[in-house]
Design an enzyme around this catalytic site. Structure first.
Site, PDB file in Angstrom:
ATOM      1  N   LYS A 219       0.741  -0.790  -0.085  1.00 13.44           N
ATOM      2  CA  LYS A 219       0.449   0.105   0.325  1.00 13.44           C
ATOM      3  C   LYS A 219       0.754   1.062   0.143  1.00 13.44           C
ATOM      4  O   LYS A 219       0.352   1.841  -0.980  1.00 13.44           O
ATOM      5  CB  LYS A 219      -1.202  -0.062   1.367  1.00 13.44           C
ATOM      6  CG  LYS A 219      -1.470   1.250   1.334  1.00 13.44           C
ATOM      7  CD  LYS A 219      -2.569   1.192   0.867  1.00 13.44           C
ATOM      8  CE  LYS A 219      -3.260   2.999   0.699  1.00 13.44           C
ATOM      9  NZ  LYS A 219      -4.351   3.367  -0.501  1.00 13.44           N
ATOM     10  N   LEU A 220       2.232   1.012   0.952  1.00 16.13           N
ATOM     11  CA  LEU A 220       2.935   1.981   0.524  1.00 16.13           C
ATOM     12  C   LEU A 220       3.636   2.786  -0.462  1.00 16.13           C
ATOM     13  O   LEU A 220       3.783   3.997  -0.923  1.00 16.13           O
ATOM     14  CB  LEU A 220       3.619   2.460   1.783  1.00 16.13           C
ATOM     15  CG  LEU A 220       3.230   2.787   3.451  1.00 16.13           C
ATOM     16  CD1 LEU A 220       4.181   1.944   4.612  1.00 16.13           C
ATOM     17  CD2 LEU A 220       2.509   3.513   3.849  1.00 16.13           C
ATOM     18  N   VAL A 269      -0.260  22.098 -10.193  1.00 20.81           N
ATOM     19  CA  VAL A 269      -0.108  22.482  -9.464  1.00 20.81           C
ATOM     20  C   VAL A 269       0.875  21.880  -8.303  1.00 20.81           C
ATOM     21  O   VAL A 269       1.629  22.620  -7.176  1.00 20.81           O
ATOM     22  CB  VAL A 269      -0.364  23.426  -8.761  1.00 20.81           C
ATOM     23  CG1 VAL A 269      -1.838  22.726  -8.613  1.00 20.81           C
ATOM     24  CG2 VAL A 269      -0.452  24.284  -8.493  1.00 20.81           C
ATOM     25  N   CYS A 275      -3.258  10.962   1.420  1.00 23.99           N
ATOM     26  CA  CYS A 275      -2.199   9.662   1.260  1.00 23.99           C
ATOM     27  C   CYS A 275      -0.814  10.219   0.894  1.00 23.99           C
ATOM     28  O   CYS A 275      -0.017   9.808   1.296  1.00 23.99           O
ATOM     29  CB  CYS A 275      -3.474   8.868   0.402  1.00 23.99           C
ATOM     30  SG  CYS A 275      -4.775   7.791   0.684  1.00 23.99           S
TER      31      CYS A 275
HETATM   32  C1  UDX Z   1      -5.059   8.294  -3.904  1.00 24.02           C
HETATM   33  C2  UDX Z   1      -4.341   6.728  -4.558  1.00 24.02           C
HETATM   34  O1  UDX Z   1      -4.799   7.084  -6.198  1.00 24.02           O
HETATM   35  C3  UDX Z   1      -5.649   5.893  -4.176  1.00 24.02           C
HETATM   36  O2  UDX Z   1      -4.843   4.177  -4.679  1.00 24.02           O
HETATM   37  C4  UDX Z   1      -5.074   5.529  -2.391  1.00 24.02           C
HETATM   38  O3  UDX Z   1      -6.004   4.880  -1.792  1.00 24.02           O
HETATM   39  C5  UDX Z   1      -5.522   7.027  -2.055  1.00 24.02           C
HETATM   40  O4  UDX Z   1      -4.379   7.822  -2.566  1.00 24.02           O
HETATM   41  P1  UDX Z   1      -6.492  10.382  -3.988  1.00 24.02           P
HETATM   42  O5  UDX Z   1      -6.015  11.606  -2.768  1.00 24.02           O
HETATM   43  O6  UDX Z   1      -8.075   9.870  -3.230  1.00 24.02           O
HETATM   44  O7  UDX Z   1      -6.110   8.659  -4.144  1.00 24.02           O
HETATM   45  O8  UDX Z   1      -6.426  10.918  -5.229  1.00 24.02           O
HETATM   46  P2  UDX Z   1      -5.026  10.562  -7.205  1.00 24.02           P
HETATM   47  O9  UDX Z   1      -6.321  10.468  -7.956  1.00 24.02           O
HETATM   48  O10 UDX Z   1      -4.541   9.987  -6.568  1.00 24.02           O
HETATM   49  O11 UDX Z   1      -5.058  12.315  -7.040  1.00 24.02           O
HETATM   50  C6  UDX Z   1      -4.132  12.705  -5.910  1.00 24.02           C
HETATM   51  C7  UDX Z   1      -3.100  13.758  -6.347  1.00 24.02           C
HETATM   52  O12 UDX Z   1      -2.445  13.471  -7.507  1.00 24.02           O
HETATM   53  C8  UDX Z   1      -4.672  14.738  -6.500  1.00 24.02           C
HETATM   54  O13 UDX Z   1      -3.815  16.096  -6.063  1.00 24.02           O
HETATM   55  C9  UDX Z   1      -4.790  14.821  -8.286  1.00 24.02           C
HETATM   56  O14 UDX Z   1      -4.889  15.938  -8.464  1.00 24.02           O
HETATM   57  C10 UDX Z   1      -3.210  15.021  -8.219  1.00 24.02           C
HETATM   58  N1  UDX Z   1      -2.817  13.780  -9.196  1.00 24.02           N
HETATM   59  C11 UDX Z   1      -2.996  12.921 -10.115  1.00 24.02           C
HETATM   60  C12 UDX Z   1      -2.066  15.042 -10.469  1.00 24.02           C
HETATM   61  O15 UDX Z   1      -1.228  15.438 -10.871  1.00 24.02           O
HETATM   62  N2  UDX Z   1      -1.587  14.335 -12.220  1.00 24.02           N
HETATM   63  C13 UDX Z   1      -1.530  13.110 -12.246  1.00 24.02           C
HETATM   64  O16 UDX Z   1      -1.797  12.747 -13.264  1.00 24.02           O
HETATM   65  C14 UDX Z   1      -3.177  12.590 -10.813  1.00 24.02           C
END
Ligand code: UDX
Ligand code: UDX
Ligand code: ADP
EC number: 1.1.1.22
Length: 471
Positions: A219-220, A269, A275
């Site tokens: 998971k980590l 940004v 997480c």
């Molecule tokens: C994440 C993991 O995807 C998920 O599997 C885990 O269980 C929890 O952490 P989450 O934090 O809900 O999920 O959203 P995620 O879609 O992963 O986006 C995290 C951040 O990364 C957001 O701020 C998003 O805008 C950013 N992001 C994501 C980007 O900047 N670029 C990308 O290509 C994808």
């Protein structure tokens, strides 16, 4: 054994949707989600659920009162259940040993102690919160040291991989379900009982069974690798801005290599959410504890790069606005850490707006989902804006993008909400209502820059060199 009753401790972003979906997919199992927070439970029992997730209401309203219950009676739910998910919060420690990187396991420990104290029959206890590797061992020690006679607890690790904003589709159709267990006869039996729950709707080949430690570390690792991809593309975005390469083109060209793959390469940004940063810091702390400083430094750089990306964007905004934003009106579009959620934890918008306030700008903010009280809570900063009243001196929360942009010197797109795209918003109307020159900064690469430039906007996009020049 076959599980008939499930208790989930913690009615948050993870426990709520996950266990609601289990109730939805397994009508024969009774699921009770408990929390100490009465207001949160009341909200789960109302028409106005405490978290926003597309599709969540349909799932909850279909099963609530039938085989899905929300309650603050933690002890009763523990006692009734055959299987207990521990899904409480595990924030990064703010003080003491490991402050700034280690996870605060106080909530996990207190929930575990509660289980040991009140359980009068044997239980499967499932670690669902993201926790440092080997937490299951600590939970086991607490349970065994405190339980009544003739009661056994089997511990499983079943990390949740859902992403916010797509929680329900992720839960309905997961890439994989991961279940770690001690490799003992009882451990494997408990693992099998949880496999049986998920296979009500998840194809068996997507259910991965491992030992406890692999499950916890995976998971980590998964979150660290996902965040690393974003920091990698963001590091490249800085090179693009300097050279004239276009980060979208670079990401597309790299992603077409099947070994790299196209997903999760959108420059931005900076990543936010509860997480990524927390889990990487957990990994860093773990590496440090095992005297692996090179490994710790490697992962820490992913977080450093993310902070740098936010800083870089703020610098670009200020330098473009003739090196000062004092008294200028900045319209910020979006406060959530990503679209389709009201969650603001670690959102880049918080850092950006705090910086704008420090520079004495007048910030006008619009987000379609985030609660106003949450915005004030996130922006209160000792020594800068100590109270809501102080924040209000610098910040106005608006009820539409048009209102936020009226008379603004610059518009900054921070969250990629669909409604901010130029196919949804009337940017001509926005342009006409702004001070000139009208600047727009796209921190999410969602706007059609050439189209906006034709209207007269000065457009700056992350990862793209402004070939037309700024002024
Ligand atoms: C994440 C993991 O995807 C998920 O599997 C885990 O269980 C929890 O952490 P989450 O934090 O809900 O999920 O959203 P995620 O879609 O992963 O986006 C995290 C951040 O990364 C957001 O701020 C998003 O805008 C950013 N992001 C994501 C980007 O900047 N670029 C990308 O290509 C994808
Ligand atoms: C690489 C790129 O793959 C190729 O696209 C580019 O054009 C040239 O560089 P190459 O160096 O020939 O090709 O081999 P590659 O298969 O990429 O392996 C590079 C090294 O990484 C090898 O030492 C390989 O053993 C190692 N490797 C590869 C791993 O250690 N683990 C892996 O999972 C993959
Ligand atoms: P996550 O994103 O991991 O789900 P949240 O903060 O949204 O985290 O949710 C965790 C929930 O767990 C909170 O609502 C909190 O009140 C609850 N909680 C924490 N400790 C306990 C406990 N010992 N017993 C019951 N609920 C708890």
């Amino acid at each position: 054994m076959t599980v008939k009753k499930i208790c989930c401790i913690g009615a948050g972003y993870v426990g709520g949707p996950t266990c609601a979906v289990i109730a939805y997919k397994c009508p024969g199992i009774q699921v009770t989600i408990v929390d100490l927070n009465q207001a949160r439970i009341d909200a789960w029992n109302s028409d106005n659920l405490p978290i926003y997730e597309p599709g969540l209401e349909d799932v909850v309203f279909a099963r609530r009162g039938k085989n899905l219950f929300f309650s603050t009676d933690v002890d009763k739910a523990i006692n009734d259940a055959d299987l207990i998910f521990v899904s409480v919060n595990t924030p990064t420690k703010k003080t003491g040993m490991g402050a700034g990187s280690a996870a605060d396991l106080a909530y996990v420990e207190s929930a575990t102690r509660r289980i040991a104290e009140v359980a009068t029959s044997s239980k499967i206890v499932v670690e669902k919160s993201t926790v440092p590797c080997r937490t299951a061992q600590s939970m086991r020690t607490i349970l065994e040291a405190n339980c009544r006679e003739n009661i056994r607890f089997d511990i499983l690790s079943n990390p949740e991989f859902l992403a916010e904003g797509t929680a329900i589709t992720d839960l309905f159709n997961p890439d994989r379900v991961l279940i770690g267990a001690l490799q003992t006869e009882e451990g494997l039996k408990a693992q099998q009982a949880l496999v049986e729950i998920y296979t009500h709707w998840v194809p068996i080949e997507r259910v991965i069974t491992t030992n406890l430690w692999s499950s916890e570390l995976s998971k980590l690792a998964a979150n660290a690798m996902l965040a690393q991809r974003i920091s990698s593309i963001n590091a490249l975005s800085a090179i693009c801005e300097a050279t004239g390469a276009d980060v979208d083109e670079v990401a597309y060209a790299c992603g077409r290599d099947s070994r790299i793959g196209p997903k999760f390469l959108k420059a931005s940004v900076g990543f936010g959410g509860s997480c990524f940063q927390k889990d990487i810091l957990n990994l860093v702390y773990l590496a440090e504890q095992f005297h692996l400083p090179e490994v710790a430094a490697y992962w820490r750089q992913v977080v450093i790069m993310n902070e740098y990306q936010k800083e870089r964007f703020v610098h670009r905004i200020i330098s473009t606005l003739f090196n000062t934003i004092t008294n200028k009106k900045i319209a910020v579009l979006g406060f959530a850490f990503k679209k389709d959620t009201g969650d603001t934890r670690e959102s880049a918008a918080i850092t950006l707006i705090k910086d704008f306030i420090q520079e004495h700008a007048r910030v006008h903010l619009y987000d379609p989902k985030v609660e106003h009280a949450q915005i004030y809570m996130d922006l209160i900063e000792p020594g800068v804006a100590d109270s809501k009243a102080q924040v209000e001196k610098h910040l106005t929360i608006c009820s539409s993008a048009y209102e936020a942009c009226q008379d603004a010197d610059a518009v900054v797109v921070v969250t990629e909400w669909d409604e901010f795209k130029d196919t949804h918003l009337d940017y001509q109307k926005i342009y006409d209502s702004m001070h000139k020159p009208a600047f727009i900064f796209d921190g999410r690469l969602i706007l059609d820059a050439p189209k906006l430039r034709k209207m007269g906007f000065k457009v700056e996009v992350i990862g793209k060199h402004n070939l037309a020049g700024t002024a």
